[in-house]
Design a protein around this motif. Sequence first.
Motif, PDB file in Angstrom:
ATOM      1  N   PHE A  40     -25.624   5.830  35.892  1.00 23.86           N
ATOM      2  CA  PHE A  40     -24.616   4.849  34.396  1.00 23.86           C
ATOM      3  C   PHE A  40     -25.843   4.606  33.993  1.00 23.86           C
ATOM      4  CE2 PHE A  40     -23.992   1.091  32.781  1.00 23.86           C
ATOM      5  CZ  PHE A  40     -22.915   1.630  31.631  1.00 23.86           C
ATOM      6  N   LEU A  41     -26.955   3.650  34.866  1.00 26.93           N
ATOM      7  CA  LEU A  41     -28.448   3.171  34.611  1.00 26.93           C
ATOM      8  C   LEU A  41     -29.057   3.908  33.858  1.00 26.93           C
ATOM      9  CD1 LEU A  41     -28.887   0.232  36.676  1.00 26.93           C
ATOM     10  CD2 LEU A  41     -28.028  -0.032  34.997  1.00 26.93           C
ATOM     11  N   ALA A  42     -29.580   5.082  34.861  1.00 28.08           N
ATOM     12  CA  ALA A  42     -30.486   6.530  34.535  1.00 28.08           C
ATOM     13  C   ALA A  42     -29.999   7.103  33.116  1.00 28.08           C
ATOM     14  CB  ALA A  42     -29.872   7.665  35.398  1.00 28.08           C
ATOM     15  N   GLU A  43     -29.177   6.054  32.900  1.00 32.04           N
ATOM     16  CA  GLU A  43     -28.287   7.276  31.617  1.00 32.04           C
ATOM     17  C   GLU A  43     -28.856   6.392  30.608  1.00 32.04           C
ATOM     18  OE1 GLU A  43     -27.280  10.499  28.720  1.00 32.04           O
ATOM     19  OE2 GLU A  43     -28.218  10.432  31.002  1.00 32.04           O
ATOM     20  N   THR A  44     -28.183   5.334  30.487  1.00 34.48           N
ATOM     21  CA  THR A  44     -27.819   4.331  29.421  1.00 34.48           C
ATOM     22  C   THR A  44     -29.258   3.664  28.885  1.00 34.48           C
ATOM     23  OG1 THR A  44     -27.067   2.707  30.869  1.00 34.48           O
ATOM     24  CG2 THR A  44     -25.615   4.382  29.661  1.00 34.48           C
ATOM     25  N   VAL A  45     -30.026   3.690  30.334  1.00 36.78           N
ATOM     26  CA  VAL A  45     -31.396   2.823  30.038  1.00 36.78           C
ATOM     27  C   VAL A  45     -32.466   4.161  29.978  1.00 36.78           C
ATOM     28  CG1 VAL A  45     -32.827   0.678  30.747  1.00 36.78           C
ATOM     29  CG2 VAL A  45     -30.753   1.151  31.354  1.00 36.78           C
ATOM     30  N   PRO A  46     -32.739   4.223  28.906  1.00 33.57           N
ATOM     31  CA  PRO A  46     -33.760   6.327  29.635  1.00 33.57           C
ATOM     32  C   PRO A  46     -35.406   4.765  28.400  1.00 33.57           C
ATOM     33  CG  PRO A  46     -33.199   5.228  26.691  1.00 33.57           C
ATOM     34  CD  PRO A  46     -32.049   4.279  27.842  1.00 33.57           C
ATOM     35  N   ALA A  47     -36.285   6.240  28.969  1.00 31.89           N
ATOM     36  CA  ALA A  47     -37.673   5.686  29.023  1.00 31.89           C
ATOM     37  C   ALA A  47     -37.951   6.056  27.978  1.00 31.89           C
ATOM     38  CB  ALA A  47     -38.064   6.985  29.857  1.00 31.89           C
ATOM     39  N   GLY A  48     -39.126   5.680  27.144  1.00 33.24           N
ATOM     40  CA  GLY A  48     -39.550   4.946  25.711  1.00 33.24           C
ATOM     41  C   GLY A  48     -39.582   3.784  25.246  1.00 33.24           C
ATOM     42  N   ARG A  49     -39.143   3.953  23.790  1.00 35.25           N
ATOM     43  CA  ARG A  49     -39.327   2.286  23.706  1.00 35.25           C
ATOM     44  C   ARG A  49     -38.087   2.053  22.652  1.00 35.25           C
ATOM     45  NH1 ARG A  49     -41.616   2.686  17.413  1.00 35.25           N
ATOM     46  NH2 ARG A  49     -40.479   5.209  17.928  1.00 35.25           N
ATOM     47  N   HIS A  50     -37.873   0.830  23.191  1.00 37.99           N
ATOM     48  CA  HIS A  50     -36.563  -0.034  23.386  1.00 37.99           C
ATOM     49  C   HIS A  50     -36.254  -0.576  21.706  1.00 37.99           C
ATOM     50  CE1 HIS A  50     -36.425  -0.124  27.926  1.00 37.99           C
ATOM     51  NE2 HIS A  50     -35.949   1.235  27.401  1.00 37.99           N
ATOM     52  N   TYR A  51     -37.044  -1.803  21.752  1.00 39.43           N
ATOM     53  CA  TYR A  51     -37.502  -2.187  20.365  1.00 39.43           C
ATOM     54  C   TYR A  51     -38.574  -1.788  20.234  1.00 39.43           C
ATOM     55  CZ  TYR A  51     -32.736  -4.676  22.383  1.00 39.43           C
ATOM     56  OH  TYR A  51     -32.296  -4.867  22.702  1.00 39.43           O
ATOM     57  N   ASP A  52     -38.705  -2.392  18.109  1.00 37.70           N
ATOM     58  CA  ASP A  52     -39.941  -2.226  17.822  1.00 37.70           C
ATOM     59  C   ASP A  52     -40.061  -2.525  16.360  1.00 37.70           C
ATOM     60  OD1 ASP A  52     -42.751  -2.273  16.998  1.00 37.70           O
ATOM     61  OD2 ASP A  52     -42.902   0.412  17.416  1.00 37.70           O
ATOM     62  N   TYR A  53     -40.948  -4.033  16.728  1.00 36.81           N
ATOM     63  CA  TYR A  53     -39.762  -5.153  15.157  1.00 36.81           C
ATOM     64  C   TYR A  53     -40.948  -5.525  14.680  1.00 36.81           C
ATOM     65  CZ  TYR A  53     -37.368  -7.748  17.942  1.00 36.81           C
ATOM     66  OH  TYR A  53     -37.304  -8.975  18.588  1.00 36.81           O
ATOM     67  N   ASP A 111     -36.093   9.022  20.036  1.00 36.21           N
ATOM     68  CA  ASP A 111     -35.973  10.615  19.742  1.00 36.21           C
ATOM     69  C   ASP A 111     -34.728  10.726  18.551  1.00 36.21           C
ATOM     70  OD1 ASP A 111     -33.949  11.306  21.398  1.00 36.21           O
ATOM     71  OD2 ASP A 111     -35.696  12.585  22.567  1.00 36.21           O
ATOM     72  N   GLY A 112     -33.752   9.764  18.394  1.00 39.49           N
ATOM     73  CA  GLY A 112     -32.631   9.825  17.887  1.00 39.49           C
ATOM     74  C   GLY A 112     -31.733  10.521  19.063  1.00 39.49           C
ATOM     75  N   SER A 113     -31.849  10.849  19.882  1.00 39.55           N
ATOM     76  CA  SER A 113     -30.451  11.606  21.069  1.00 39.55           C
ATOM     77  C   SER A 113     -29.844  10.783  21.618  1.00 39.55           C
ATOM     78  CB  SER A 113     -30.862  12.407  21.512  1.00 39.55           C
ATOM     79  OG  SER A 113     -32.408  11.633  23.108  1.00 39.55           O
ATOM     80  N   GLU A 114     -28.065  10.868  21.695  1.00 39.28           N
ATOM     81  CA  GLU A 114     -27.378   9.953  22.251  1.00 39.28           C
ATOM     82  C   GLU A 114     -27.835   9.527  23.912  1.00 39.28           C
ATOM     83  OE1 GLU A 114     -24.885   8.512  20.486  1.00 39.28           O
ATOM     84  OE2 GLU A 114     -26.105   9.589  17.946  1.00 39.28           O
ATOM     85  N   CYS A 115     -27.562   8.257  23.644  1.00 41.43           N
ATOM     86  CA  CYS A 115     -27.307   8.265  25.275  1.00 41.43           C
ATOM     87  C   CYS A 115     -25.778   8.800  25.910  1.00 41.43           C
ATOM     88  CB  CYS A 115     -27.691   7.318  26.127  1.00 41.43           C
ATOM     89  SG  CYS A 115     -29.154   6.314  25.780  1.00 41.43           S
ATOM     90  N   GLY A 116     -25.773   9.057  27.183  1.00 46.14           N
ATOM     91  CA  GLY A 116     -24.247   9.578  27.792  1.00 46.14           C
ATOM     92  C   GLY A 116     -23.108   7.938  28.679  1.00 46.14           C
ATOM     93  N   PHE A 117     -22.455   8.076  28.505  1.00 43.18           N
ATOM     94  CA  PHE A 117     -21.367   7.129  29.012  1.00 43.18           C
ATOM     95  C   PHE A 117     -21.245   5.848  28.075  1.00 43.18           C
ATOM     96  CE2 PHE A 117     -23.541   8.249  32.651  1.00 43.18           C
ATOM     97  CZ  PHE A 117     -22.343   8.039  33.992  1.00 43.18           C
ATOM     98  N   GLY A 118     -21.138   6.573  26.526  1.00 43.01           N
ATOM     99  CA  GLY A 118     -20.726   5.675  25.071  1.00 43.01           C
ATOM    100  C   GLY A 118     -22.320   5.043  24.328  1.00 43.01           C
ATOM    101  N   GLY A 119     -22.818   5.481  24.926  1.00 47.23           N
ATOM    102  CA  GLY A 119     -24.525   5.598  24.372  1.00 47.23           C
ATOM    103  C   GLY A 119     -25.347   4.619  25.091  1.00 47.23           C
ATOM    104  N   CYS A 120     -26.164   4.182  24.888  1.00 40.81           N
ATOM    105  CA  CYS A 120     -27.900   3.463  24.957  1.00 40.81           C
ATOM    106  C   CYS A 120     -27.341   1.866  25.491  1.00 40.81           C
ATOM    107  CB  CYS A 120     -29.373   3.544  24.471  1.00 40.81           C
ATOM    108  SG  CYS A 120     -29.560   5.592  24.297  1.00 40.81           S
ATOM    109  N   ARG A 121     -28.294   1.558  26.096  1.00 39.11           N
ATOM    110  CA  ARG A 121     -27.420   0.228  26.576  1.00 39.11           C
ATOM    111  C   ARG A 121     -28.409  -0.919  25.335  1.00 39.11           C
ATOM    112  NH1 ARG A 121     -28.591  -3.108  31.338  1.00 39.11           N
ATOM    113  NH2 ARG A 121     -28.749  -5.879  30.713  1.00 39.11           N
ATOM    114  N   TYR A 122     -29.496  -0.844  24.482  1.00 41.21           N
ATOM    115  CA  TYR A 122     -30.166  -1.225  23.766  1.00 41.21           C
ATOM    116  C   TYR A 122     -29.938  -0.907  22.232  1.00 41.21           C
ATOM    117  CZ  TYR A 122     -33.111  -2.995  28.089  1.00 41.21           C
ATOM    118  OH  TYR A 122     -32.795  -3.130  28.865  1.00 41.21           O
TER     119      TYR A 122
END
Length: 571
Positions: free
Chosen positions: A245-258, A305-316
């Motif tokens: 669950f964590l591996a899928e919903t907390v992906p590598a890469g940018r989480h926030y950039d604002y 990159d716009g792709s969806e996370c499993g388990f209902g979506g990414c955490r962030y």
Amino acid sequence: CNINELFEAHIDMASRVEVLKGPGSVLYGSNAIHGVINVITPDTTTGAGMLGYDYGSYGYNRLKLRSGKDFGDSGIGINASATQNSGYRDDENVSQEKVNIRHRFDGNGVTVTSGLTYTHLDQDTAGYISGFESYKDAEISQRNEDPNAFRKNSALRVWSNSEWDLGNNTYLSVTPYYRNQDMSFFMHFLPGTPLEENAQEGVGLQSVYVKPLSVNWHFQAGFDAEYTEGSLRQFQNGPTGGSAFLAETVPAGRHYDYAVDATQLAPFVSLTWRSGAWEVSVGARYEYMHYDYTNYMLAGRTRDDGSECGFGGCRYSRPPSGSDEFNNISPKLGISYRYSDALRLYANLSRGYRAPQATELYRLQRDQVVADLKSETAVNYEVGLQGSAEGVRYTLAAYTMYKDNFIFRDSDFFNVNDGKSRHQGIEAELQYAPFTTWDITAAASYARHTYEYEALLDGVSIDGNDIDTAPRLQANTRLGWNVSAQTRVEAEWQHVGQYFTDPENLHEYAGHDLFNVRVSTAITPQFTVFARVLNVTDTRYAERADYTSFGGDRYFPGLPRHYMVSAQYTW
């Protein structure tokens, strides 16, 4: 929301530190909701100087320098310190440098004082240790479960205060300033341990005009303004370990950039009436806060990159670009009556506020798309007395504060602010010198800080529960002995009472008592040496304890017995 900003304040070289309790929003604005810590650096333009060195346990070293030159109608000076501390715990280290430079010019009816403050912090941090009462184990207390954690921060402030003496006790003070801050922070406490990079740069103005209107009436008004450009980026290098669950919903890469551009405008006014033994003051502040938020990523809870996370979506979750604004009014009423030269009675009614911070509005999680937040507010009622009698100086105060709309992350990981709390307490301070060579100082606080709204956490209602990590009883007592005109010995007892470590009040920390001894002796009028032994009884305790459903009992362990010696030369 916490004390991290204090590492930019030059407390170790301050001339004094004022602690103002209760809401102070009329003069200090947003965030002064529980009180104000005012760190006042010394005027180094008078020519006085100091050179000092501290050496302590666990690799502690600090070099201190204060020097200046007075030219009569002008002066210049420096106030600096450099600290190295290898730390008690594994892979822990702090390197910190702070400098204040000040210049003064006395003109015809105007004094211009300008300054520069720069701080730099390079810290390898040590997080919590886990396990019930693990702080009592000497070996576990030294462990660092997050050896790669770090914080790097630099901050610059430049200011120039012009104060005009307009005669008849009337003056005008105007202080424009510039500030620049950036920080890199390894978020070791989050899954995937991302890196946060934040920065802010801004300019501002503080001003105040003071004028007596008559013998009894005193007027003060001012205007504060600030414009800040801030940014935040959170990035994770590799995949998240742990469950699928964590591996899928907390992906590598940018989480926030604002980026967030913040504009703050705040006029304030106060009026004071004095007559005989009475003094009444009334004041108010209006503050406008505007955030212009720009999201540099795709909105929503996808990968970068716009792709969806499993388990209902990414955490962030990232809200789309937009803006928010907040308007707050903070009134205050104070009344005091001097019963005699030895006794003063007072009462205060004040309202404080805290506008939502950018991270609370735009750093969202899970299904939350918009954080519809209002400003936190607090209404405080306080009565007290200050007096002296037969060598005893004392202060006694009682207060009740109601806090509304406080902001927190709920069990759905949403940032909400429907929280309510009540804070009631009694505080006492005492100074007594029974003999010419002996003195005692004591301070104590007994308070209850409780949740006052219906909420269920893990099926348990927290309404009426003690707020976690809020001890009811705290006390400090210091006994001083002036052995001679040159030598002083001081013994200190610090008590922190029991407190609950979770909102459900199912887990607790037992509290602790610490004993410290300090000695100072003046070898010459200019040269003084100091020695101190802290935690004399080598008590195993926690600086802070809490409990989480995913991690259990966690502690920041306190230092065992440790020492410090110092030398200081003044001129």
